[in-house]
Design a protein around this motif. Structure first.
Motif, short mmCIF file in Angstrom:
data_model
loop_
_atom_site.label_atom_id
_atom_site.label_comp_id
_atom_site.label_asym_id
_atom_site.label_seq_id
_atom_site.Cartn_x
_atom_site.Cartn_y
_atom_site.Cartn_z
N PHE A 13 -101.47 6.83 -41.27
CA PHE A 13 -101.79 5.87 -42.33
C PHE A 13 -101.37 4.45 -41.94
CE2 PHE A 13 -100.53 3.50 -46.11
CZ PHE A 13 -101.72 3.52 -46.83
N LEU A 14 -100.17 4.31 -41.37
CA LEU A 14 -99.69 2.98 -40.99
C LEU A 14 -100.55 2.38 -39.87
CD1 LEU A 14 -95.81 3.44 -41.07
CD2 LEU A 14 -97.26 2.29 -42.74
N ALA A 15 -100.96 3.22 -38.92
CA ALA A 15 -101.81 2.72 -37.83
C ALA A 15 -103.15 2.23 -38.37
CB ALA A 15 -102.01 3.82 -36.80
N ALA A 16 -103.76 3.02 -39.30
CA ALA A 16 -105.03 2.62 -39.89
C ALA A 16 -104.88 1.33 -40.70
CB ALA A 16 -105.58 3.74 -40.77
N ALA A 17 -103.79 1.22 -41.45
CA ALA A 17 -103.57 0.02 -42.27
C ALA A 17 -103.34 -1.20 -41.39
CB ALA A 17 -102.38 0.23 -43.20
N LEU A 18 -102.56 -1.04 -40.31
CA LEU A 18 -102.29 -2.17 -39.42
C LEU A 18 -103.57 -2.66 -38.75
CD1 LEU A 18 -100.30 -4.06 -38.02
CD2 LEU A 18 -99.95 -2.28 -36.28
N SER A 34 -106.58 -2.31 -39.89
CA SER A 34 -107.41 -2.93 -40.93
C SER A 34 -106.97 -4.35 -41.20
CB SER A 34 -107.35 -2.10 -42.22
OG SER A 34 -107.79 -0.78 -42.00
N ILE A 35 -105.67 -4.59 -41.24
CA ILE A 35 -105.15 -5.94 -41.50
C ILE A 35 -105.53 -6.88 -40.36
CG2 ILE A 35 -103.04 -7.29 -41.70
CD1 ILE A 35 -101.80 -4.92 -43.19
N VAL A 36 -105.36 -6.41 -39.12
CA VAL A 36 -105.68 -7.25 -37.97
C VAL A 36 -107.16 -7.62 -37.95
CG1 VAL A 36 -105.81 -7.28 -35.46
CG2 VAL A 36 -103.78 -6.36 -36.58
N VAL A 37 -108.02 -6.65 -38.26
CA VAL A 37 -109.46 -6.90 -38.26
C VAL A 37 -109.86 -7.82 -39.41
CG1 VAL A 37 -111.71 -5.80 -38.55
CG2 VAL A 37 -110.01 -4.75 -37.07
N THR A 38 -109.12 -7.76 -40.52
CA THR A 38 -109.48 -8.51 -41.72
C THR A 38 -109.04 -9.97 -41.66
OG1 THR A 38 -109.37 -6.50 -43.07
CG2 THR A 38 -109.15 -8.59 -44.23
N GLU A 43 -104.93 -15.89 -53.63
CA GLU A 43 -106.32 -15.70 -53.21
C GLU A 43 -106.40 -14.98 -51.87
OE1 GLU A 43 -108.81 -19.44 -55.12
OE2 GLU A 43 -107.66 -19.74 -53.29
N ASN A 44 -105.53 -15.38 -50.94
CA ASN A 44 -105.53 -14.73 -49.64
C ASN A 44 -105.08 -13.28 -49.74
OD1 ASN A 44 -106.17 -16.78 -47.36
ND2 ASN A 44 -104.79 -17.92 -48.69
N LEU A 45 -104.07 -13.03 -50.57
CA LEU A 45 -103.60 -11.65 -50.75
C LEU A 45 -104.67 -10.80 -51.42
CD1 LEU A 45 -99.89 -12.23 -51.84
CD2 LEU A 45 -100.75 -11.43 -49.63
N ARG A 46 -105.35 -11.39 -52.42
CA ARG A 46 -106.42 -10.65 -53.10
C ARG A 46 -107.53 -10.30 -52.12
NH1 ARG A 46 -107.91 -14.32 -56.12
NH2 ARG A 46 -106.34 -14.03 -57.75
N ALA A 47 -107.93 -11.27 -51.30
CA ALA A 47 -108.97 -11.01 -50.31
C ALA A 47 -108.51 -9.98 -49.28
CB ALA A 47 -109.35 -12.32 -49.61
N LEU A 48 -107.23 -10.03 -48.92
CA LEU A 48 -106.69 -9.05 -47.98
C LEU A 48 -106.77 -7.64 -48.54
CD1 LEU A 48 -105.16 -8.65 -45.27
CD2 LEU A 48 -103.04 -8.84 -46.57
N THR A 96 -109.22 0.73 -44.52
CA THR A 96 -108.25 1.76 -44.19
C THR A 96 -108.77 3.14 -44.56
OG1 THR A 96 -106.43 0.19 -44.55
CG2 THR A 96 -105.88 2.53 -44.57
N ALA A 97 -109.39 3.25 -45.75
CA ALA A 97 -109.97 4.53 -46.15
C ALA A 97 -111.06 4.98 -45.20
CB ALA A 97 -110.53 4.41 -47.57
#
Length: 451
Positions: free
Chosen positions: A28-33, A35-39, A187-192, A200-201
């Protein structure tokens, strides 16, 4: 009787076991990380500074025009701090969208038309980078300044009628106190969150699918390992799709007139009938050569061959006449270029040529590595990485693109010649070497191709 504790897990329990491993904390952490990098590049703060916000207004005008919005961000009203849109005449409403930079705003000037006419406006507002409405304006906020004969408010609509013979009608937009447009931390957190959660899902679902398909993937790998050349070719296709998905799936074009090239007009849209004013950020890459020379030449070639029934020996439209064949730039001898010629220089044909050329680069380099090392994973890695090298954002769509992409096949033919067990095989690959060099020499550049 067999001890129940030593039994292998039941088939029915297998999905539960897969699910448990997939929903583990490391996965889960790998998928989330990831996703964050790509976003991150798509968050509001990462948007181009000059286009983080948009001023939108819906307009109706009988005649076409070029509305222009000026904004005062501390330098007064000037041409550099302005944005234009193209208004298509007719009875249908059209949403005009003007790019606004982040900054401190002290005022707006709106030139509704560049000629005499009648214009109806409604729903004037400013949107943030995430699409939310930041500020709305009422019809009464538009104040007539110059060459406006009548200004009439009908509820939510504003009708502006210019004076006869007007050439520069002007209105000012009342804003009250100065205000600031900047993307905030919420706004940035909401978009994130909006982007990271579904991504991630999707990654977890992909991991689950791959885990369930592990046996099939192993069989596919065994099949490909027995056919390494096809494996490299398939990997090159996947790499091209991954690196060029905006062109393949999102309707973008490598030779779009909005890449930042001035063509027939000095301002965007630079071609007749164009409407889009947004331009791509090519970071100073040379995107003019293909637009100014090679695309027009492909139209000339189409007309010469398919309309006039003759070879395109001469270009009468450049420098009162220049030689068209034999100067290393016309691409007429490139076998892949004939698709473009047959299509009359159409954008889609050029895009297909660029994508096929990128595949040739990836496949050619992968096959060279495979021939030299006999190591399939290394060949697949090189084939995939080839489509992401820095050359492509550096050149974008320059004709050197093709010279670069064709070059590995000259080397590959040499490798096949040196390793051919019989002279007949060497002779065949000598023919391939001649074809590869011929294609490279006609790829549209002189310096790059011949070097």
């Amino acid at each position: 009787m067999q001890n129940s504790l030593s039994r292998p897990p039941l088939v029915a329990d297998t999905p539960r076991i897969w699910m448990k491993s997939i929903l583990s904390l490391p996965t889960f952490l790998a998928a989330a990380l990831l996703s964050i990098v790509v976003t991150i590049p798509f968050l509001p703060f990462a948007a181009p500074v000059k286009a983080q916000f948009r001023f939108e207004v819906t307009a109706i005008a009988a005649a076409a025009g070029l509305p222009q919005l000026f904004f005062d961000v501390g330098r007064g009203i000037n041409e550099a701090d302005s944005a234009r849109e193209t208004l298509i005449g007719g009875s249908s409403p059209q949403k005009l969208s003007f790019a606004l930079p982040a900054g401190d705003y002290r005022g707006f000037r709106f030139d509704p038309l560049d000629r005499a006419g009648t214009l109806t406006l409604r729903d004037a507002l400013i949107r943030g980078p995430d699409g939310r409405v930041v500020r709305r304006f009422e019809p009464g906020d538009f104040i007539a300044v110059q060459q406006i004969a009548t200004r009439t408010v009908f509820g939510e609509r504003l009708e502006l009628v210019t004076t006869p013979g007007a050439f520069d009608p002007i209105t000012e937009l009342r804003i009250g106190a100065p205000f600031t447009l900047r993307s905030s931390l919420p706004e940035n957190l909401r978009a994130l969150v909006i982007r990271v959660v579904p991504l991630t899902a999707a990654l977890l679902a992909l991991v689950w699918f791959l885990a369930r398909s592990l046996a099939r993937l192993r069989s596919a790998w065994i099949w490909l390992a027995a056919r390494p050349g096809r494996a490299v070719a398939f990997c090159a296709v996947f790499a091209v799709v991954a690196s060029s998905y905006p062109v393949i799936f999102l309707g973008k074009s490598i030779v779009s007139p909005n890449n930042g090239t001035i063509l027939l007009y000095e301002d965007y849209p630079t071609l007749p009938g164009g409407r889009e004013r947004a331009t791509a950020n090519v970071a100073g890459a040379d995107i003019g050569a293909i637009m100014w020379q090679h695309i027009p030449l492909s139209v000339l070639q189409h007309d010469a061959v398919l309309r006039d029934g003759e070879l395109p020996l001469w270009n009468r439209y450049n420098s009162t006449g220049t030689v068209h064949l034999g100067q290393g730039q016309s691409m007429f001898g490139d076998p892949m270029h004939f698709l473009v010629v047959l299509a009359g220089g159409a954008t889609w044909a050029w895009d297909v040529k660029y994508l096929v050329a990128k595949w040739l680069l990836a496949c050619g380099l992968g096959l060279c590595v495979l021939r030299l090392t006999r190591h399939l994973p290394a060949a697949l890695l090189v084939a995939f990485a080839a489509t992401f090298v820095g050359f492509f954002p550096f050149r974008v769509n320059h004709p050197a693109f093709f010279s670069f992409c064709y070059a590995p096949w000259v080397l590959y033919c040499w490798l096949r010649i040196t390793s051919a067990p019989r002279w007949t095989g060497a002779a065949r690959w000598c023919g391939g070497l001649i074809l590869a060099n011929w294609t490279l020499m006609n790829s549209g550049t002189v310096k790059e191709a011949y070097m």
